[in-house]
Design a protein around this motif. Structure first.
Motif, PDB file in Angstrom:
ATOM      1  N   TRP A 178      19.633  19.737  17.883  1.00 18.45           N
ATOM      2  CA  TRP A 178      20.148  20.548  18.994  1.00 18.45           C
ATOM      3  C   TRP A 178      20.229  19.772  20.301  1.00 18.45           C
ATOM      4  O   TRP A 178      21.237  19.757  20.973  1.00 18.45           O
ATOM      5  CB  TRP A 178      19.262  21.768  19.256  1.00 18.45           C
ATOM      6  N   TYR A 179      19.105  19.168  20.684  1.00 22.65           N
ATOM      7  CA  TYR A 179      19.016  18.682  22.051  1.00 22.65           C
ATOM      8  C   TYR A 179      19.436  17.233  22.185  1.00 22.65           C
ATOM      9  O   TYR A 179      19.241  16.431  21.283  1.00 22.65           O
ATOM     10  CB  TYR A 179      17.594  18.874  22.589  1.00 22.65           C
ATOM     11  N   GLY A 197      10.438  24.821  26.095  1.00 18.96           N
ATOM     12  CA  GLY A 197       9.737  25.882  26.802  1.00 18.96           C
ATOM     13  C   GLY A 197       8.446  26.301  26.135  1.00 18.96           C
ATOM     14  O   GLY A 197       7.652  27.031  26.707  1.00 18.96           O
TER      15      GLY A 197
ATOM     16  N   ALA B  35      15.070  25.422  34.075  1.00 15.79           N
ATOM     17  CA  ALA B  35      13.718  25.863  34.426  1.00 15.79           C
ATOM     18  C   ALA B  35      13.774  27.096  35.328  1.00 15.79           C
ATOM     19  O   ALA B  35      13.103  28.112  35.085  1.00 15.79           O
ATOM     20  CB  ALA B  35      12.966  24.726  35.119  1.00 15.79           C
ATOM     21  N   LYS B  73      22.362  23.639  27.250  1.00 15.05           N
ATOM     22  CA  LYS B  73      21.695  24.035  28.506  1.00 15.05           C
ATOM     23  C   LYS B  73      21.381  25.532  28.489  1.00 15.05           C
ATOM     24  O   LYS B  73      20.304  25.951  28.924  1.00 15.05           O
ATOM     25  CB  LYS B  73      22.580  23.669  29.697  1.00 15.05           C
ATOM     26  N   LEU B  75      21.005  27.341  25.788  1.00 16.02           N
ATOM     27  CA  LEU B  75      19.959  27.513  24.770  1.00 16.02           C
ATOM     28  C   LEU B  75      18.584  27.201  25.351  1.00 16.02           C
ATOM     29  O   LEU B  75      17.604  27.917  25.131  1.00 16.02           O
ATOM     30  CB  LEU B  75      20.246  26.604  23.563  1.00 16.02           C
ATOM     31  N   ARG B  76      18.549  26.127  26.101  1.00 16.22           N
ATOM     32  CA  ARG B  76      17.283  25.715  26.702  1.00 16.22           C
ATOM     33  C   ARG B  76      16.737  26.789  27.632  1.00 16.22           C
ATOM     34  O   ARG B  76      15.550  27.085  27.664  1.00 16.22           O
ATOM     35  CB  ARG B  76      17.537  24.444  27.505  1.00 16.22           C
ATOM     36  N   GLU B  79      15.430  29.643  25.520  1.00 13.38           N
ATOM     37  CA  GLU B  79      14.184  29.291  24.821  1.00 13.38           C
ATOM     38  C   GLU B  79      13.004  29.250  25.776  1.00 13.38           C
ATOM     39  O   GLU B  79      11.911  29.713  25.458  1.00 13.38           O
ATOM     40  CB  GLU B  79      14.334  27.942  24.112  1.00 13.38           C
ATOM     41  N   ARG B  80      13.254  28.686  26.932  1.00 14.91           N
ATOM     42  CA  ARG B  80      12.156  28.596  27.917  1.00 14.91           C
ATOM     43  C   ARG B  80      11.749  29.986  28.400  1.00 14.91           C
ATOM     44  O   ARG B  80      10.564  30.253  28.603  1.00 14.91           O
ATOM     45  CB  ARG B  80      12.578  27.733  29.101  1.00 14.91           C
ATOM     46  N   ALA B  83       9.763  31.595  25.663  1.00 11.50           N
ATOM     47  CA  ALA B  83       8.411  31.039  25.595  1.00 11.50           C
ATOM     48  C   ALA B  83       7.534  31.548  26.732  1.00 11.50           C
ATOM     49  O   ALA B  83       6.328  31.726  26.577  1.00 11.50           O
ATOM     50  CB  ALA B  83       8.489  29.515  25.625  1.00 11.50           C
ATOM     51  N   ALA B  84       8.166  31.811  27.873  1.00  5.19           N
ATOM     52  CA  ALA B  84       7.401  32.280  29.031  1.00  5.19           C
ATOM     53  C   ALA B  84       6.861  33.689  28.815  1.00  5.19           C
ATOM     54  O   ALA B  84       5.794  34.035  29.326  1.00  5.19           O
ATOM     55  CB  ALA B  84       8.274  32.248  30.285  1.00  5.19           C
ATOM     56  N   VAL B  89       6.116  32.051  20.267  1.00  4.31           N
ATOM     57  CA  VAL B  89       7.473  31.714  19.817  1.00  4.31           C
ATOM     58  C   VAL B  89       7.511  30.805  18.619  1.00  4.31           C
ATOM     59  O   VAL B  89       6.899  29.775  18.622  1.00  4.31           O
ATOM     60  CB  VAL B  89       8.262  30.969  20.916  1.00  4.31           C
ATOM     61  N   THR B  91      10.616  28.931  17.823  1.00  4.25           N
ATOM     62  CA  THR B  91      11.963  28.843  18.380  1.00  4.25           C
ATOM     63  C   THR B  91      12.924  28.188  17.397  1.00  4.25           C
ATOM     64  O   THR B  91      12.507  27.620  16.396  1.00  4.25           O
ATOM     65  CB  THR B  91      11.964  28.046  19.689  1.00  4.25           C
ATOM     66  N   SER B  93      14.928  25.644  17.731  1.00  3.13           N
ATOM     67  CA  SER B  93      15.079  24.190  17.690  1.00  3.13           C
ATOM     68  C   SER B  93      13.710  23.553  17.538  1.00  3.13           C
ATOM     69  O   SER B  93      12.915  23.537  18.450  1.00  3.13           O
ATOM     70  CB  SER B  93      15.716  23.717  18.976  1.00  3.13           C
TER      71      SER B  93
END
Lengths: 452, 97
Positions: A178-179, A197, B35, B73, B75-76, B79-80, B83-84, B89, B91, B93
């Motif tokens: 993915w990344y 995360g 973030a 981006k 997705l990130r 996911e973050r 997770a928060a 999680v 996840t 990935s």
């Protein structure tokens, strides 16, 4: 600025290389330090030569400034696999020393723990040239302090995709993750099932810089001669020279080093000496992941932004020429089939879509297509990019949509009518170049062995 | 002449994106970092909503071009955010992939 990447004759020994000024780039980098080395590359505005044209200095800076606790890696992508492209292999055969020096400089600049060169196991000539050159340079302390390892992988298109290449370096099949490498690089120790995360995740996990062979081969010259020397050539947005491959329906196939911004016509009609006598150029495909360029747009300058402005792209500088004896639908079919075979299948829309598009183009070419077939083509063009980990599906979309946009009349002429051209087209996947005849050898049995 | 019918065997309808996806895309298009975007998403949506949105996005995330960073981006960001609000999680990935 004359040719500096492909010099008049091949560099076959370390003595030749040193006589031509080799080693000055690394010496300069060591003298000014990592930060100033990156600043030099930033000022040169060097853009990656693998297809994206991303600014190399920005990429280096992003990884160099990662959390100091993270391990950093440099990866040289030498797994060239784009049909119609032979420039990285030409460079490795012609002068492997400048590439190795570029790797040493880049690894030094970003503070890499290790550097990797990833190439296909099939590239025996290039592998042996690199190994010989590395041994000679090592003996003269011209390789820097960062260990350089060579990793070979299968002859898959996706080995040349940077996220696929990282997988292969870690010992798995080249299925893209993915990344991107600047976020998740090599040998991260995060437990499986944890992603961005989650606990244990940092902004960057062992980030890696992945640079193409040609990009890194430019680096020693920029360090040795200065960024202003580099920006004197090319265009303000795409400085320097670039290697272009011209192949297919031209008199003389080969690889040429030209300033960026040189019109495409110079490559096709000058270097390639144009199509065979009595023929005219119908289309030029910049690899298999961009829209084809019709004859009427051959004046387009070959730089990243100009090619993008006409709705196509520079790709890795490989230009596949088709003359008017070729059927554009057949070309779209065979190039789409290549993408379908190479799609890894992790993202179903990509695997299904590339296959469906190839099938539909073959159907249209055989006279069996109707307007509903075209409906299916347009629908798949929209869907094929869904859930794509990598850009293969987007490349398919660009290719197929470009064919419809620029050669729509020819496609429509095929509906319900068998193509008048009986010419059979193969995948222009280059395996070798014969300098005596000025022709490339192609992977003639590609579909047979790749399906096996 | 050409209509946009769906190819056989695919999910034809353009289903509306889950709200966290639309919000993440909007934040990304405004230049908000993953973030910061994740923080805002975590303040607005619960774990179930974010998990559904993340799974939807993993299946859909269309690319406009081959070097388009938007899908990862967004997705990130999702996911973050997930997770928060949910430390357990698993996840999409994997860290090593």
């Amino acid at each position: 600025m004359a040719s500096y990447l492909l010099t008049d004759r091949p560099i076959e020994s370390i003595a030749d290389y040193l006589a031509a000024g080799g080693g000055e780039g690394l010496a300069r980098a060591r003298a000014i330090g990592p930060d100033a080395t990156i600043a030099t590359i930033e000022r040169s505005r060097l853009r990656g030569r693998g297809g994206a044209g991303f600014p190399t200095g920005v990429k280096w800076r992003g990884v160099a400034s990662a959390d100091p606790d993270q391990r950093r890696f440099l990866v040289c992508n030498a797994a060239e696999g784009e049909p119609g492209t032979f420039k990285d292999r030409a460079l490795m055969r012609w002068n492997p020393y400048q590439l190795l020096e570029g790797i040493a400089i880049a690894a030094f600049a970003i503070g890499a723990e290790e550097a990797y060169i990833g190439l296909k196991e099939r590239y025996a000539a290039e592998l042996s040239a690199l190994e010989r050159a590395a041994a000679e340079m090592q003996a003269q302390d011209l390789l820097g302090d960062v260990p350089i390892r060579v990793v070979t992988g299968p002859d898959d298109y996706l080995l040349g995709e940077e996220k696929g290449l990282l997988e292969a370096i870690e010992g798995r099949p080249p299925f893209p993750r993915w990344y991107p490498p600047y976020l998740v690089g090599l040998y991260t120790d995060m437990p499986a099932g944890v992603g961005a995360g989650s606990a244990g995740w940092s902004e960057q996990a062992n980030p890696a810089v992945v640079n193409n062979v040609e990009t890194l081969s430019n680096v020693p010259h920029i360090l040795a001669h200065g960024p202003e020397w580099f920006t004197e050539q090319g265009t303000p947005d795409s400085p320097g020279n670039m290697l272009f491959t011209v192949c297919g329906d031209v008199v003389h196939e080969g690889v040429a080093e030209l300033p960026m911004g040189t019109p495409l016509a110079v490559l096709v009609h000058g270097v390639g000496e144009g199509p065979p006598e009595g023929r005219r150029v119908k289309a030029v495909f910049p690899g298999v992941s961009n829209a084809p360029i019709p004859d009427s747009l051959l004046d387009t300058p070959m730089d990243f932004d100009s090619m993008r402005a006409i709705g196509s792209g520079l790709g890795s500088g490989g230009m596949i020429v088709y003359d008017d004896s070729a059927c554009i639908v057949a070309a779209a079919a065979v190039l789409s089939r290549f993408l379908a075979v190479e799609s890894c299948g992790q993202c179903p829309p990509c695997k299904l879509g590339t296959d469906a598009l190839a099938e539909r183009f073959f159907l249209i070419d055989s006279g069996g297509g109707d307007r509903f077939t075209l409906d299916e083509v347009t629908a798949w063009i929209e869907r094929v990019t869904d859930a794509n980990r990598c850009g293969l599906g987007a490349g398919q979309r660009a290719l197929a949509a470009g064919v419809l946009r620029l050669f729509g009349e020819e496609v429509i002429d095929h509906l319900g009518r068998r193509c008048p051209s009986d010419r059979v087209l193969g995948v222009p996947k280059i395996v070798d170049w014969d300098p005596d005849t000025g022709t490339f050898a192609y992977d003639e049995g590609y579909f047979a062995w790749r399906r096996a | 002449m050409v209509s946009s019918s769906a190819p056989p065997g695919t999910v034809a309808a353009k289903l509306p994106a889950p709200a966290p996806v639309s919000e993440a895309r909007r934040l990304h298009s405004e230049g908000v970092s993953p973030a910061e975007g994740a923080e805002r998403l975590a303040g607005r949506f619960d774990a179930d909503e974010l998990r559904r949105a993340r799974d939807w996005w993993v299946r859909r995330m269309p690319r406009s071009s081959w070097d388009d960073p938007t899908p990862t981006k967004v997705l990130r960001m999702l996911e973050r955010a997930l997770a928060a609000v949910d430390g357990r999680v698993p996840t999409a990935s994997a860290g090593r992939r």
